[in-house]
Design a protein around this motif. Structure first.
Motif, PDB file in Angstrom:
ATOM      1  N   PRO A 489       3.818   9.901   5.121  1.00  0.00           N
ATOM      2  CA  PRO A 489       4.089   8.466   4.972  1.00  0.00           C
ATOM      3  C   PRO A 489       5.520   8.116   5.335  1.00  0.00           C
ATOM      4  CG  PRO A 489       2.896   9.290   3.084  1.00  0.00           C
ATOM      5  CD  PRO A 489       3.203  10.477   3.926  1.00  0.00           C
ATOM      6  N   ARG A 490       6.449   8.977   4.923  1.00  0.00           N
ATOM      7  CA  ARG A 490       7.851   8.706   5.225  1.00  0.00           C
ATOM      8  C   ARG A 490       8.090   8.677   6.744  1.00  0.00           C
ATOM      9  NH1 ARG A 490      12.513   6.449   3.349  1.00  0.00           N
ATOM     10  NH2 ARG A 490      13.811   6.719   5.175  1.00  0.00           N
ATOM     11  N   GLN A 491       7.490   9.638   7.423  1.00  0.00           N
ATOM     12  CA  GLN A 491       7.654   9.689   8.883  1.00  0.00           C
ATOM     13  C   GLN A 491       7.057   8.457   9.546  1.00  0.00           C
ATOM     14  OE1 GLN A 491       5.877  13.578   9.262  1.00  0.00           O
ATOM     15  NE2 GLN A 491       7.790  14.456  10.031  1.00  0.00           N
ATOM     16  N   TRP A 492       5.926   8.018   9.031  1.00  0.00           N
ATOM     17  CA  TRP A 492       5.327   6.804   9.586  1.00  0.00           C
ATOM     18  C   TRP A 492       6.246   5.616   9.356  1.00  0.00           C
ATOM     19  CZ3 TRP A 492       2.214   7.056  13.271  1.00  0.00           C
ATOM     20  CH2 TRP A 492       1.183   7.991  13.336  1.00  0.00           C
ATOM     21  N   TYR A 493       6.835   5.572   8.164  1.00  0.00           N
ATOM     22  CA  TYR A 493       7.736   4.464   7.853  1.00  0.00           C
ATOM     23  C   TYR A 493       8.920   4.473   8.805  1.00  0.00           C
ATOM     24  CZ  TYR A 493      10.475   1.213   5.091  1.00  0.00           C
ATOM     25  OH  TYR A 493      11.193   0.132   4.696  1.00  0.00           O
ATOM     26  N   GLN A 494       9.331   5.674   9.144  1.00  0.00           N
ATOM     27  CA  GLN A 494      10.442   5.821  10.076  1.00  0.00           C
ATOM     28  C   GLN A 494      10.085   5.242  11.439  1.00  0.00           C
ATOM     29  OE1 GLN A 494      12.454   7.389   8.003  1.00  0.00           O
ATOM     30  NE2 GLN A 494      14.279   7.167   9.280  1.00  0.00           N
ATOM     31  N   MET A 495       8.801   5.118  11.690  1.00  0.00           N
ATOM     32  CA  MET A 495       8.358   4.530  12.958  1.00  0.00           C
ATOM     33  C   MET A 495       7.919   3.086  12.743  1.00  0.00           C
ATOM     34  SD  MET A 495       6.187   7.611  14.630  1.00  0.00           S
ATOM     35  CE  MET A 495       5.983   8.872  13.410  1.00  0.00           C
ATOM     36  N   GLY A 496       8.203   2.557  11.581  1.00  0.00           N
ATOM     37  CA  GLY A 496       7.876   1.160  11.318  1.00  0.00           C
ATOM     38  C   GLY A 496       6.435   0.929  10.916  1.00  0.00           C
ATOM     39  N   ARG A 497       5.797   1.971  10.369  1.00  0.00           N
ATOM     40  CA  ARG A 497       4.401   1.804   9.955  1.00  0.00           C
ATOM     41  C   ARG A 497       4.237   2.198   8.506  1.00  0.00           C
ATOM     42  NH1 ARG A 497       1.379   1.453  14.815  1.00  0.00           N
ATOM     43  NH2 ARG A 497      -0.526   1.446  13.597  1.00  0.00           N
ATOM     44  N   VAL A 498       3.275   1.591   7.857  1.00  0.00           N
ATOM     45  CA  VAL A 498       2.973   1.966   6.466  1.00  0.00           C
ATOM     46  C   VAL A 498       1.481   2.258   6.348  1.00  0.00           C
ATOM     47  CG1 VAL A 498       4.839   0.778   5.287  1.00  0.00           C
ATOM     48  CG2 VAL A 498       2.775  -0.476   5.915  1.00  0.00           C
ATOM     49  N   LEU A 499       1.133   2.943   5.273  1.00  0.00           N
ATOM     50  CA  LEU A 499      -0.268   3.299   5.060  1.00  0.00           C
ATOM     51  C   LEU A 499      -1.090   2.047   4.787  1.00  0.00           C
ATOM     52  CD1 LEU A 499      -0.018   6.458   2.797  1.00  0.00           C
ATOM     53  CD2 LEU A 499      -0.118   6.311   5.278  1.00  0.00           C
ATOM     54  N   LYS A 500      -2.297   2.047   5.302  1.00  0.00           N
ATOM     55  CA  LYS A 500      -3.226   0.971   4.967  1.00  0.00           C
ATOM     56  C   LYS A 500      -3.665   1.148   3.519  1.00  0.00           C
ATOM     57  CE  LYS A 500      -5.428   0.343   9.447  1.00  0.00           C
ATOM     58  NZ  LYS A 500      -6.585   0.765  10.245  1.00  0.00           N
ATOM     59  N   PRO A 501      -4.052   0.079   2.883  1.00  0.00           N
ATOM     60  CA  PRO A 501      -4.577   0.251   1.524  1.00  0.00           C
ATOM     61  C   PRO A 501      -5.809   1.157   1.549  1.00  0.00           C
ATOM     62  CG  PRO A 501      -4.771  -2.045   2.287  1.00  0.00           C
ATOM     63  CD  PRO A 501      -3.949  -1.321   3.291  1.00  0.00           C
ATOM     64  N   GLY A 502      -5.835   2.067   0.628  1.00  0.00           N
ATOM     65  CA  GLY A 502      -6.986   2.964   0.530  1.00  0.00           C
ATOM     66  C   GLY A 502      -7.015   4.046   1.583  1.00  0.00           C
ATOM     67  N   ALA A 503      -5.853   4.305   2.195  1.00  0.00           N
ATOM     68  CA  ALA A 503      -5.802   5.341   3.225  1.00  0.00           C
ATOM     69  C   ALA A 503      -6.028   6.715   2.603  1.00  0.00           C
ATOM     70  CB  ALA A 503      -4.455   5.288   3.932  1.00  0.00           C
ATOM     71  N   ARG A 504      -6.714   7.552   3.351  1.00  0.00           N
ATOM     72  CA  ARG A 504      -6.949   8.914   2.838  1.00  0.00           C
ATOM     73  C   ARG A 504      -6.224   9.905   3.744  1.00  0.00           C
ATOM     74  NH1 ARG A 504     -13.030  10.056   1.905  1.00  0.00           N
ATOM     75  NH2 ARG A 504     -12.785  10.349  -0.345  1.00  0.00           N
ATOM     76  N   PHE A 505      -5.616  10.864   3.092  1.00  0.00           N
ATOM     77  CA  PHE A 505      -4.856  11.835   3.883  1.00  0.00           C
ATOM     78  C   PHE A 505      -5.808  12.753   4.636  1.00  0.00           C
ATOM     79  CE2 PHE A 505      -5.436  13.660  -0.299  1.00  0.00           C
ATOM     80  CZ  PHE A 505      -5.843  14.947  -0.023  1.00  0.00           C
ATOM     81  N   LYS A 506      -5.322  13.279   5.732  1.00  0.00           N
ATOM     82  CA  LYS A 506      -6.172  14.123   6.567  1.00  0.00           C
ATOM     83  C   LYS A 506      -5.917  15.605   6.298  1.00  0.00           C
ATOM     84  CE  LYS A 506      -8.091  11.492  10.083  1.00  0.00           C
ATOM     85  NZ  LYS A 506      -8.714  10.377   9.359  1.00  0.00           N
ATOM     86  N   LYS A 507      -4.734  15.895   5.787  1.00  0.00           N
ATOM     87  CA  LYS A 507      -4.350  17.293   5.689  1.00  0.00           C
ATOM     88  C   LYS A 507      -3.214  17.403   4.684  1.00  0.00           C
ATOM     89  CE  LYS A 507      -3.614  20.971   9.108  1.00  0.00           C
ATOM     90  NZ  LYS A 507      -3.242  21.224  10.495  1.00  0.00           N
ATOM     91  N   ILE A 508      -3.088  18.544   4.029  1.00  0.00           N
ATOM     92  CA  ILE A 508      -1.951  18.785   3.138  1.00  0.00           C
ATOM     93  C   ILE A 508      -1.222  20.027   3.629  1.00  0.00           C
ATOM     94  CG2 ILE A 508      -1.234  19.436   0.821  1.00  0.00           C
ATOM     95  CD1 ILE A 508      -3.330  17.791  -0.333  1.00  0.00           C
ATOM     96  N   ILE A 509       0.079  19.886   3.779  1.00  0.00           N
ATOM     97  CA  ILE A 509       0.853  21.063   4.197  1.00  0.00           C
ATOM     98  C   ILE A 509       2.053  21.243   3.279  1.00  0.00           C
ATOM     99  CG2 ILE A 509       0.236  20.915   6.626  1.00  0.00           C
ATOM    100  CD1 ILE A 509       3.174  19.751   6.949  1.00  0.00           C
ATOM    101  N   GLN A 510       2.681  22.369   3.426  1.00  0.00           N
ATOM    102  CA  GLN A 510       3.920  22.644   2.697  1.00  0.00           C
ATOM    103  C   GLN A 510       5.002  21.686   3.177  1.00  0.00           C
ATOM    104  OE1 GLN A 510       5.616  25.485   0.872  1.00  0.00           O
ATOM    105  NE2 GLN A 510       3.666  25.500  -0.208  1.00  0.00           N
TER     106      GLN A 510
END
Length: 795
Positions: A489-510
DNA sequence: TTGCAGTAGATACCTTTGTTTCTT
DNA sequence: AAAGAAACTTTGGTATCTACTGCA
């Protein structure tokens, strides 16, 4: 006034000189603790240290033990010398061992540098700087070549040349007819056939016409190795007149004759263009020593000039394709489908086809490398072009655009379709390396942590490893277009984007970077995981508008983040200026400091606290824009004026100081005559001091004046030291102007103080009077004066 | 001899809003 | 006295790059 001042300062000088002498007499021991006291504030300079280092030694490694003990000795015996050599580095460590440790550091640094150099030589890889330099040089060289091609093409369009060629009747009417065939409606191919025939005959006629072929100077425009860059074997410059003459007479290098063929066709109104394979030196070659240089025989071999640098392309309007004609080197005509005869061997060290530029008769310039290179997606090819990184691509596009003076035409579209087709039919790479960053394919094992394969994606093929060891090993290959890029999410914000409501993550990493450490110390397991989302899960962030008062919503740090255009509220503007905040405060309006990026500490200084927001300006409501801009320009103007005043003041001070020095000198000479020997001088100075009372006030004046002067000089010296060799244009500016004032004065005043003629006169006088005093005195005092000033500036 | 996979070893990247002490 | 500057802090895993090597 000035007279008084000089008097006071003169006294001060004597006083200080006396003190200095005393200190020197008592030995360096005393100077040291005094200085240390100043630097370490409360800590008394006591000689406690002895037990302390030993304790440290127990804890530390044995090496530091040695250095410490030796340092003690050094300090006791040779302190003065070290003081002189390394006056500023002392504040590093506590007390006693500082001197020696500094020296160790220096030694280690030098050692490390030497070691690195040796390693590089052993590995045969050039340094980082040289790598960068080679890349820049490559680009510049390429630019020159492209402009060269452009100019030659301009010459080829010259009416005079075309007329003279036409009048020569090189091409008989019969052939001319073939060059302009009419459309055969039944079989268009027949028309193309005629054109090809015509070209072939024209080529043969041209070959006949070109009776004198000069050899190249050196390697001509073929590729040079890095160790040949400085060797001076360029072709002799040709004037346009000479160029035209040579072509009409059919003499010149292969390059010129190939260019002449283009002119010939143009003279008969054939749409011919000049192709130029630019050969800038290979920046991928990082070797320190070239084998070619060692063997020497590689300089020019038989095959070097086999493939052309310049050739010709003719538009075939029936097939809507370009026909390649190489009239001089290979003497061939080809309609290229997948392979060209003109592509040199990939092992060649003299002719590496990377940039083929075509210049047409309407002043168009186009990269047509695609037509001639078989494997444009191969790792080696992609990497050898400056367009490999986006910056280089942008640069290259800009250059091509600048050299194109005509509008886009239909022919360009046809050609692009052809190139597209070639791209698509290039096929899967043949070796593992070529899959790296391949624009079409990706190996299953190369899919990154932050990438995800589309659910319905299927492998588009398999790759069998070539090595015997793993001959059975087969790797799945996917299309790169089936890969989804994921970001936090932070990286997306850095590109001027935010999560849509109810967004589901695709993957979890370290989590990566320093955050990983911080969160793991919290002990919570969830914390060091990062959830990644695809672009589908995000939307463009639209910030709330400013209200009627111009109030802007700020974050918890009291500012607003602007990482993309869309992050500026609709009714607001971003004004970037270092004094923007000041301006807003000044006109008392609502504003929000704008964070546009973050700065990270130097290479080694990576830590939690080392990340700092970069506030490059302010965001204000639209209706405040003009006011803020006006205020900014006002502030900038006044700052400019201040600066100017300051520099004027400084130069006045410099003048003042110079005059002061002269006056002191003449005062000394007048009042006390000229002293010769050191001890006598000392005596005198002590006496003087006894007579006079100390005065404090002048000290400050004196320091201020002197300080400014010397600091300027020092800064200048510093900037020189850290300058890299002049690869960049910026560097030279720093040397130049303002700080030099100080330096100039210093040397000037010195030279003024020892004009030989004056001295000689003085000497004669003394001889007559029988005094045993000589010029040495003036020198001595001046030198000490310098030292004194240095001290002041240091502290 | 050539082309390739694999290697070592260096280097780049990622990160994304402190705290304390000294000086002016 | 307050404000501002300077000093202190000094990861580590992953990815990439490049010359070289050994193999077939």
């Amino acid at each position: 006034m000035a007279q008084d001042l000089s008097r006071e300062q003169f006294e001060l000088l004597r006083k200080v000189l006396r003190e200095k002498k005393e200190e020197e007499a008592v030995q360096g021991d005393e100077i040291k603790p005094r200085k240390r006291r100043k630097r370490h504030g409360d800590n008394p300079p006591v000689k406690v240290p002895e037990p302390a280092p030993i304790e440290v030694v127990v804890l530390d490694s044995s090496d530091s033990d040695n250095s410490m003990s030796s340092s003690m000795e050094d300090e006791d015996f040779d302190s003065d010398e070290f003081e002189d050599v390394l006056p500023e580095d002392e504040s590093d460590d506590q007390g006693e061992d500082d001197l020696n440790i500094t020296i160790d550091k220096v030694d280690k640094k030098a050692e490390l540098a030497a070691k690195k150099l040796k390693e590089q030589q052993q590995r045969n890889v050039v340094s980082h700087e040289v790598k960068k330099y080679r890349k820049d040089f490559h680009a510049e060289y390429l630019l020159c070549l492209m402009v060269h091609g452009y100019i030659r093409n301009e010459w080829l369009n010259d009416d005079k040349l075309l007329n003279r060629l036409f009048k020569k009747h090189i091409i008989p009417e019969k052939v001319e007819k073939l060059l302009h065939p009419t459309l055969d409606k039944e079989l268009p191919l027949r028309s193309t056939r005629k054109l090809l025939d015509g070209l072939k005959q024209a080529m043969q006629l041209w070959i006949k016409h070109c009776h004198i072929i000069k050899s190249y100077a050196g390697v001509g425009l073929y590729m040079r190795q890095w160790d040949e860059i400085s060797t001076n074997f360029h072709n002799q410059p040709t004037t346009k007149q000479q160029f035209i003459k040579d072509i009409v007479r059919g003499r010149g290098t292969r390059d010129i004759l190939a260019q002449g063929f283009v002119a010939l066709l143009r003279a008969y109104n054939v749409n011919a263009r000049l192709c130029f394979s630019c050969q800038p030196p290979d920046y991928c070659n990082m070797k320190l020593n070239h084998k070619s240089a060692q063997s020497g025989s590689n300089f020019i071999d038989n095959d070097t000039f086999k493939y052309p640098i310049f050739w010709c392309e003719v538009w075939d309007k029936f097939t809507k394709k370009w026909i390649t004609v190489d009239p001089i080197n290979m003497e061939t005509i080809e309609q290229i489908r997948h392979v060209s005869k003109l592509e040199p061997d990939s092992r060649s060290s003299r002719n590496v086809m990377r940039y083929v530029i075509a210049y047409d008769r309407k002043q168009g310039c186009k990269d047509v490398t695609r037509r001639y290179v078989k494997h444009m997606y191969s790792y080696k090819f992609r990497h050898s072009r400056i367009t490999n990184d986006p910056q280089g691509q942008e640069w290259y596009d800009r250059v091509v655009k600048k050299l194109t003076l005509r509008k886009r035409m239909k022919i360009d579209d046809y050609e692009d379709v052809y190139f597209q087709d070639r791209n698509e039919t290039e096929g899967m790479p043949g070796c593992l390396q070529d899959f790296k960053n391949h624009p079409v394919y990706i190996l299953a094992k190369d899919i990154k942590q932050t990438q995800l394969l589309k659910v319905d994606a299927k492998e588009c093929g398999f790759f069998k490893l070539n090595s015997k060891k793993q001959s059975n090993k087969v790797v799945k290959v996917f299309y790169r277009k089936d890969i989804i890029e994921l970001h936090s999410p932070r990286q997306w914000y850095q590109m001027g984007r935010v999560l849509k409501p109810g967004a589901r993550f695709k993957k979890i990493i370290q989590k990566r970077g320093i955050n990983r450490l911080n969160s793991s110390s919290n002990g919570e397991e969830e914390e060091d995981k990062e959830r990644l989302y695809s672009i589908d899960e995000t939307e463009i962030y639209t910030p709330p508008n400013a209200n009627e008062l111009g109030e802007i919503k700020k974050n918890t740090y009291g500012n607003i983040e602007i990482f993309a255009q869309s992050m500026i509220p609709h009714n607001c503007v971003l004004i970037e200026s270092p004094v923007a905040i000041k301006a807003c405060k000044f006109i008392r309006i609502e504003y929000a400091p704008a964070v546009t990026s973050f700065s990270f500490g130097g290479k080694k200084l990576r830590g939690k606290g080392n990340v700092k927001p970069v506030i490059s300006g302010v965001v204000v409501a639209r209706w405040f824009k003009d006011a803020v801009v006006a205020a900014i320009s006002g502030i900038e103007y006044s700052l400019e004026q201040d600066k100017q005043q300051e520099s004027e003041l400084k130069s006045l001070q410099d003048w003042n100081e110079m005059l002061l020095r002269l006056r002191i000198k003449s005062n000394l000479n007048e009042t006390y005559g000229l002293a010769r020997d050191e001890p006598k001088k000392n005596d005198r100075i002590t006496n003087i001091h006894d007579e006079e009372e100390e005065e404090q006030e002048p000290v400050e004046d004196f320091q201020v004046e002197a300080g400014g002067f010397f600091i300027g000089n020092r800064e200048n010296a510093g900037s020189k030291e850290f300058e890299l060799p002049p690869l960049q244009a910026d560097g030279s500016q720093e040397y130049g102007s303002p700080p030099l004032q100080g330096g100039g004065f210093l040397s000037h005043s010195k030279s003024e103080s020892d004009p030989s003629s004056e001295m000689e006169q003085v000497n004669e006088d003394q001889d007559e009077n029988g005094h045993d005093v000589v010029d040495g005195n003036t020198f001595g005092i001046d030198d000490e004066y310098d030292a004194f000033m240095d001290d002041i500036t240091n502290e």
